[in-house]
Design an enzyme around this catalytic site. Structure first.
Site, PDB file in Angstrom:
ATOM      1  N   ASP A   1      74.755 174.784  66.206  1.00 39.51           N
ATOM      2  CA  ASP A   1      75.027 174.130  67.486  1.00 39.51           C
ATOM      3  C   ASP A   1      76.491 173.690  67.500  1.00 39.51           C
ATOM      4  OD1 ASP A   1      72.772 172.676  69.619  1.00 39.51           O
ATOM      5  OD2 ASP A   1      74.859 171.985  69.720  1.00 39.51           O
TER       6      ASP A   1
ATOM      7  N   LYS B   1      70.921 183.854  83.265  1.00 39.57           N
ATOM      8  CA  LYS B   1      69.552 183.916  82.748  1.00 39.57           C
ATOM      9  C   LYS B   1      68.874 185.237  83.115  1.00 39.57           C
ATOM     10  CE  LYS B   1      69.509 179.946  80.639  1.00 39.57           C
ATOM     11  NZ  LYS B   1      69.347 179.822  79.198  1.00 39.57           N
TER      12      LYS B   1
ATOM     13  N   TYR C   1      74.443 180.182  86.665  1.00 40.82           N
ATOM     14  CA  TYR C   1      73.328 179.985  85.713  1.00 40.82           C
ATOM     15  C   TYR C   1      72.239 181.029  85.961  1.00 40.82           C
ATOM     16  CZ  TYR C   1      69.534 177.481  83.277  1.00 40.82           C
ATOM     17  OH  TYR C   1      68.490 177.135  82.447  1.00 40.82           O
TER      18      TYR C   1
ATOM     19  N   ASP D   1      80.294 177.305  67.760  1.00 40.31           N
ATOM     20  CA  ASP D   1      80.440 177.474  69.204  1.00 40.31           C
ATOM     21  C   ASP D   1      80.095 178.925  69.518  1.00 40.31           C
ATOM     22  OD1 ASP D   1      81.271 177.894  71.806  1.00 40.31           O
ATOM     23  OD2 ASP D   1      83.096 176.680  71.608  1.00 40.31           O
TER      24      ASP D   1
END
Ligand SMILES: NC(=O)c1ccc[n+]([C@@H]2O[C@H](COP(=O)([O-])OP(=O)(O)OC[C@H]3O[C@@H](n4cnc5c(N)ncnc54)[C@H](O)[C@@H]3O)[C@@H](O)[C@H]2O)c1
Length: 259
Positions: free
Chosen positions: A44, A166, A162, A70
């Site tokens: 993370d 996705k 977004y 990252d």
């Protein structure tokens, strides 16, 4: 109903990499994997949150380690996977959970927000799965689980970047199912609905937006928002032996929102 899993131990001796596992849905997945005896590596960008999660997991007896990474940076992704392999010699399960969702109306969208979202949610998934897959191919086994969203089919206003990321992630998961199945690897996606986490915290305070989610008006048939734990169970199912013949699916975890 309880939290689920009935004390099952399905991942004994397996190595699971949870990318984006410091908090929220990824953390719930990492905890469940640890309780089911997987050796968990969390990767993370948020070092302090990862430290807290790994401490919490180790304190309950799980085998958990962390690597700061990252996912937008190819070199960091490669170094992270190299570290995981050095520790455990293999990766059985990849959970790609890292994601961001800054709400911006399309007419105000700038390239930085667009690129940052696509780089984190989609390009990062490409970089990580590209780095992990050869190790799975070499062993002729592996599980790839990608955290998509209901938004990959259901366009939500102010989230064009977004939604697109996705939808791309879903098709990436399906493409890997096609290409890597021959190597004994499954690739599937999850589609959570509205889950209470840091990511959705700003929306919870947005009155206009929340009207849409008025659970009493039946938008979500189960009548409540989801929890990270609601997503962890289905995620572990896709990574478990129970899903040996499940490949290329998108499993919605949305309380029936898209029913
Ligand atoms: N919360 C929801 O309602 C919901 C619904 C559908 C899908 N999802 C998806 O589930 C995933 C997890 O979301 P969450 O709600 O738990 O959010 P969260 O913000 O609680 O967790 C996201 C994690 O990703 C990490 N991350 C962000 N950028 C990163 C980067 N560049 N490199 C490495 N790690 C990075 C964060 O540090 C954090 O730990 C996301 O992909 C999100 O799109 C969430």
């Amino acid at each position: 109903m309880g939290e689920g899993n009935n004390g099952a131990v399905r991942f004994d001796d397996q190595v699971a990499l949870v990318v984006g596992g410091a908090q929220g849905i990824g953390k719930a997945i990492a905890i469940r994997l640890g309780r089911e005896k997987a050796r968990v590596i969390i990767a993370d960008i948020d070092g302090p949150m990862m430290d807290a999660t790994v401490r919490e997991m180790c304190s309950e007896g799980s085998d958990a380690r962390r690597v700061e990474c990252d996912v937008r940076d190819s070199a960091q992704v490669q170094a992270m996977v190299k570290q995981a392999i050095e520790w455990h010699r293999r990766i059985d399960v990849l959970m790609y959970v890292a994601g961001i969702a800054p709400a911006v109306p399309f007419l105000e969208m700038n390239e930085k927000t667009w690129d940052n979202t696509l780089d984190t949610n989609l390009r990062g998934a490409f970089l990580v799965s590209r780095a992990v897959s050869p190790h799975m191919v070499a062993r002729k086994q592996g599980r790839l689980v990608f955290m998509a969203s209901t938004n990959c089919l259901d366009a939500e206003a102010q989230l064009g970047h977004y939604n697109a990321s996705k939808a791309g992630l879903y098709l990436l998961a399906k493409t890997l199912a096609r290409e890597l199945g021959v190597h004994g690897i499954t690739s599937n996606a999850l589609g959570p609905g509205f889950i209470k986490t840091r990511l959705t915290e700003p929306i919870l305070h947005d009155q206009d937006f929340m009207k849409k989610y008025d659970v009493t008006r039946g938008l979500i048939p189960l009548g409540r928002l989801g929890t990270p734990e609601d997503v962890a169970g289905p995620a572990l199912f896709l990574a478990s032996a129970d899903a040996n013949y499940v490949n290329g699916v998108l499993l919605f975890v949305d309380g029936g929102q898209l029913a």
